[in-house]
Design a protein around this motif. Structure first.
Motif, PDB file in Angstrom:
ATOM      1  N   HIS A   7      -9.053  11.223 -11.436  1.00 44.38           N
ATOM      2  CA  HIS A   7      -8.829  10.005 -12.226  1.00 44.38           C
ATOM      3  C   HIS A   7      -9.957   9.936 -13.259  1.00 44.38           C
ATOM      4  CE1 HIS A   7     -12.021   8.080  -9.831  1.00 44.38           C
ATOM      5  NE2 HIS A   7     -11.425   8.629  -8.759  1.00 44.38           N
ATOM      6  N   PRO A   8      -9.835   9.155 -14.316  1.00 41.12           N
ATOM      7  CA  PRO A   8     -10.805   9.187 -15.433  1.00 41.12           C
ATOM      8  C   PRO A   8     -12.252   8.982 -15.007  1.00 41.12           C
ATOM      9  CG  PRO A   8      -8.837   7.995 -16.091  1.00 41.12           C
ATOM     10  CD  PRO A   8      -8.658   8.304 -14.642  1.00 41.12           C
ATOM     11  N   ALA A   9     -12.523   8.012 -14.111  1.00 42.11           N
ATOM     12  CA  ALA A   9     -13.914   7.783 -13.706  1.00 42.11           C
ATOM     13  C   ALA A   9     -14.485   8.994 -12.985  1.00 42.11           C
ATOM     14  CB  ALA A   9     -13.996   6.550 -12.823  1.00 42.11           C
ATOM     15  N   ARG A  10     -13.678   9.559 -12.088  1.00 44.15           N
ATOM     16  CA  ARG A  10     -14.109  10.750 -11.353  1.00 44.15           C
ATOM     17  C   ARG A  10     -14.297  11.936 -12.310  1.00 44.15           C
ATOM     18  NH1 ARG A  10     -16.911  12.936  -7.310  1.00 44.15           N
ATOM     19  NH2 ARG A  10     -15.955  14.833  -6.501  1.00 44.15           N
ATOM     20  N   ILE A  11     -13.431  12.056 -13.303  1.00 43.69           N
ATOM     21  CA  ILE A  11     -13.520  13.153 -14.271  1.00 43.69           C
ATOM     22  C   ILE A  11     -14.855  13.081 -15.013  1.00 43.69           C
ATOM     23  CG2 ILE A  11     -12.583  13.985 -16.463  1.00 43.69           C
ATOM     24  CD1 ILE A  11      -9.797  13.297 -15.333  1.00 43.69           C
TER      25      ILE A  11
END
Length: 513
Positions: free
Chosen positions: A273-277
């Protein structure tokens, strides 16, 4: 004992009467005092005699010591007087010898003056005879002395010029042969002694996946995951119909490597997901930066280069993820460094400086920012900034002739850079440019009159030209090959050298029916 006697007398006096006892005691005391004084005088005399004897002995000892000291001083004075007398005698002898030599010198000088007078007289006589002979020669030859001298000088100059031109031609030919032979020998030995790799990288990386379901997770809802990944890494991520593969496209190999490692971690972890990326990409950038520094350190250790600034080491590590014409920049720089060290050793120069210059010659291709400067000049400025040796800085800046070569190290770096880039398999060429170059070779040869066919073979390293036997003679065929070589040198850019072979043949064909 005396005390006992006094007591007894006192007791007797007391028994006999008081007055006689007192008188007796006084007399006894007087007698006793006289006796004590007598004994004291006797002891004093004895002590006096002892002291007198000690003083006399002391005096005699001091006198003997003084006499000994005086004798030693007298002996030393006598010795000094003897030495002075000897020196005086030696000086007198020298003065006598000098006086004799002075007399001899005076005599010799007088003889020399007499001889000089005789020589002057003979010189004057010789000059008279010389003038008479010159007059006679001028009368006989009909030429003045100046004219005869000029004729002789002209004749000698002509002979000297002809001999000098012959010798110069021979020396030049021998020097050319020797220089070409030695240069070829050094270059060939350098190439043969240096191991090279033929690995070529491109601008696309392929990330393999286990199944195509992962593609949907990488894309994410409405493409938010793939957009976040592209925004964080700066790499275009292509998800197409290619089975079990995701293509990472970008001109910057460092970014491409960061994207590949980040994608691997995300797929392995499963949380995409974007935050994890963003979190994974930030961590991966740090890891890649550490790997860059380690790669730079390994390169310097492998080459035996020490005391290099840590920023230059980091830039050397960045070369691992850069390529030039498809050739890995770090491998190319290490190869150039080894070639430079070998060639410098063959030429009797400093191989350590040459190796250092070879490793850093393309450092201007991997700066942190992108200034509008040629990479050679930028590399020279970086090397000067980090206090590299002036010869190394000049070799970096002049390997593409942007600045003047001031040392012997500079042409070595330039030649080794060309050797590394021009060897087979070193650099990848665009197919279209390669085909255009071959076509240009053939068309250039076809423009010459008398040419029937042309073939560019051996990857453009040889051009075969077939001419008509009835239109071109043997001498003209040789002239065609020479003209074509000059045209190719003037009009085309190519690696290495191109061999031009002109073929002229006559064929007779008949049929038996």
């Amino acid at each position: 004992m005396n005390t006992l006697w006094i007591v007894i007398a006192l007791l007797g006096g007391l028994a006999g009467g008081g007055i006689s006892t007192a008188t007796f005691l006084r007399k006894s005391a007087l007698k006793k005092s006289k006796q004590i004084l007598k004994e004291a005088h006797a002891e004093a005399e004895v002590l006096k005699k002892d002291k007198i004897l000690e003083a006399r002995e002391k005096f005699l000892q001091m006198k003997s010591e003084h006499d000994q000291y005086v004798n030693e001083k007298n002996l030393a004075i006598q010795q000094n007087e003897a030495r002075l007398k000897q020196k005086e005698a030696g000086l007198n002898l020298r003065i006598e010898e000098l006086a004799k030599k002075q007399k001899e010198i005076t005599t010799v000088r007088e003889n020399l003056n007499n001889q000089l007078e005789v020589i002057d007289k003979r010189q004057a006589d010789l000059e008279k005879l010389h003038k008479q002979q010159v007059v006679q020669l001028e009368t006989i030859s009909g030429l003045s002395a100046q004219e005869a001298k000029q004729q002789l000088v002209d004749a000698l100059q002509g002979e000297a010029k002809s001999e000098a031109s012959v010798q110069i031609r021979e020396i030049l030919e021998e020097a050319k042969m020797t220089a070409n032979r030695e240069a070829k020998k050094i270059v060939i030995e350098t190439i043969q002694r240096t191991a090279t790799e033929h690995a070529i990288e491109n601008s696309v990386s392929v990330f393999n996946i286990e199944n195509d379901e992962i593609k949907g997770r990488v894309i994410g809802r409405e493409g938010r995951n793939i957009r976040a990944l592209e925004a964080a890494t700066g790499i275009e991520i292509i998800v197409d119909d290619t089975p079990e593969a995701i293509i990472l496209s970008g001109f910057d190999p460092v970014r491409r490597e960061i994207a590949r490692l980040s994608l691997h971690k995300l797929v392995t972890d499963g949380r995409i997901h974007p935050a994890r990326i963003e979190e994974v990409v930030a961590k991966t950038k740090k890891l890649v930066e550490q790997e860059i520094i380690e790669a730079g350190k390994r390169a310097t250790i492998d080459l035996g280069i020490h005391n290099m600034h840590h920023e230059l080491i980091r830039m050397v590590g960045r070369m691992k993820y850069r390529s030039s014409y498809g050739q890995n920049l770090l491998q190319h720089s290490k190869e150039v460094a080894r070639l430079c060290a070998t060639m410098a050793a063959e030429l009797g120069l400093n191989p350590k400086l040459a190796k250092r210059a070879g490793l850093l010659h393309d450092i201007g291709k991997v700066p942190d920012n992108e200034p509008e400067l040629p990479h050679a000049l930028l590399g020279m400025k970086l090397a000067e900034k980090f206090k590299e040796h002036p010869e190394v800085c000049n070799a970096i800046g002049s390997h593409h002739e942007e600045v003047e070569m001031n040392t012997l190290l500079a042409p070595i770096v330039q030649v080794c850079d060309a050797i590394s880039g021009a060897r087979p398999g070193a650099r990848r060429e665009v197919v279209e440019a390669y085909i255009n170059r071959l076509k240009q070779l053939e068309e250039l040869a076809m423009q010459h009159p008398g040419v029937v066919k042309t073939y560019a073979i051996q990857a453009g390293r040889e051009l075969r030209v077939i001419v008509g036997a009835e239109k071109v003679s043997d001498d003209e065929a040789a002239s065609i090959s020479l003209d074509l070589s000059k045209k190719i040198q003037e009009e085309m850019t190519y690696p290495g050298q191109i061999k031009i072979t002109v073929i002229r043949e006559t064929r007779a064909v008949a049929y038996a029916k």
